[in-house]
Design a protein around this motif. Structure first.
Motif, PDB file in Angstrom:
ATOM      1  N   ARG A  24     -14.013  38.688 -40.463  1.00  0.00           N
ATOM      2  CA  ARG A  24     -15.009  37.859 -41.133  1.00  0.00           C
ATOM      3  C   ARG A  24     -15.834  37.126 -40.089  1.00  0.00           C
ATOM      4  O   ARG A  24     -15.424  36.998 -38.929  1.00  0.00           O
ATOM      5  CB  ARG A  24     -14.337  36.847 -42.043  1.00  0.00           C
ATOM      6  N   ARG A  25     -16.991  36.647 -40.518  1.00  0.00           N
ATOM      7  CA  ARG A  25     -17.822  35.803 -39.662  1.00  0.00           C
ATOM      8  C   ARG A  25     -17.335  34.367 -39.779  1.00  0.00           C
ATOM      9  O   ARG A  25     -16.716  33.993 -40.767  1.00  0.00           O
ATOM     10  CB  ARG A  25     -19.279  35.874 -40.116  1.00  0.00           C
ATOM     11  N   ARG A  26     -17.644  33.568 -38.779  1.00  0.00           N
ATOM     12  CA  ARG A  26     -17.271  32.155 -38.826  1.00  0.00           C
ATOM     13  C   ARG A  26     -18.352  31.343 -39.533  1.00  0.00           C
ATOM     14  O   ARG A  26     -19.530  31.715 -39.520  1.00  0.00           O
ATOM     15  CB  ARG A  26     -17.085  31.607 -37.413  1.00  0.00           C
ATOM     16  N   LYS A  29     -22.786  28.287 -38.662  1.00  0.00           N
ATOM     17  CA  LYS A  29     -23.758  28.756 -37.672  1.00  0.00           C
ATOM     18  C   LYS A  29     -25.075  29.146 -38.335  1.00  0.00           C
ATOM     19  O   LYS A  29     -25.726  30.113 -37.940  1.00  0.00           O
ATOM     20  CB  LYS A  29     -23.203  29.920 -36.860  1.00  0.00           C
ATOM     21  N   ARG A  43     -18.879  30.504 -29.613  1.00  0.00           N
ATOM     22  CA  ARG A  43     -17.579  30.744 -30.243  1.00  0.00           C
ATOM     23  C   ARG A  43     -17.746  31.085 -31.723  1.00  0.00           C
ATOM     24  O   ARG A  43     -17.048  31.952 -32.261  1.00  0.00           O
ATOM     25  CB  ARG A  43     -16.693  29.504 -30.094  1.00  0.00           C
ATOM     26  N   LEU A  44     -18.695  30.434 -32.373  1.00  0.00           N
ATOM     27  CA  LEU A  44     -18.938  30.686 -33.794  1.00  0.00           C
ATOM     28  C   LEU A  44     -19.561  32.062 -34.038  1.00  0.00           C
ATOM     29  O   LEU A  44     -19.516  32.571 -35.150  1.00  0.00           O
ATOM     30  CB  LEU A  44     -19.851  29.599 -34.370  1.00  0.00           C
ATOM     31  N   GLU A  47     -16.527  37.279 -34.373  1.00  0.00           N
ATOM     32  CA  GLU A  47     -15.809  37.558 -35.615  1.00  0.00           C
ATOM     33  C   GLU A  47     -14.347  37.208 -35.431  1.00  0.00           C
ATOM     34  O   GLU A  47     -13.843  37.227 -34.311  1.00  0.00           O
ATOM     35  CB  GLU A  47     -15.935  39.037 -35.984  1.00  0.00           C
ATOM     36  N   THR A  48     -13.675  36.906 -36.523  1.00  0.00           N
ATOM     37  CA  THR A  48     -12.264  36.568 -36.454  1.00  0.00           C
ATOM     38  C   THR A  48     -11.535  37.222 -37.614  1.00  0.00           C
ATOM     39  O   THR A  48     -12.163  37.731 -38.544  1.00  0.00           O
ATOM     40  CB  THR A  48     -12.076  35.036 -36.468  1.00  0.00           C
TER      41      THR A  48
END
Length: 64
Positions: A24-26, A29, A43-44, A47-48
């Motif tokens: 997913r995207r953070r 932002k 950092r934002l 993807e995480t």
């Protein structure tokens, strides 16, 4: 029983990797970026993974 329909909103927000993990995207932002440090915005951008507690719900939305 009819086919399950994919939730189109979820389909645009989540991506399934080759190994089956969900990415997913953070958040945070979109705007007001001037006051956020470049380290933070960088950092934002990354993807995480989707949190373990949310995986089941997201998979259901995606029809997996």
């Amino acid at each position: 029983m009819p086919k399950m329909k994919t939730d189109r909103g979820a389909a645009k927000r989540f991506k399934v990797t080759g190994s089956g993990k969900l990415r997913r995207r953070r958040a945070f932002k979109n705007h007001l970026l001037e006051k956020k440090s470049s380290t933070r915005t960088r950092r934002l951008s990354q993807e995480t993974d989707v949190a373990p507690g949310d995986v089941r719900a997201v998979k259901r939305l995606l029809g997996l």
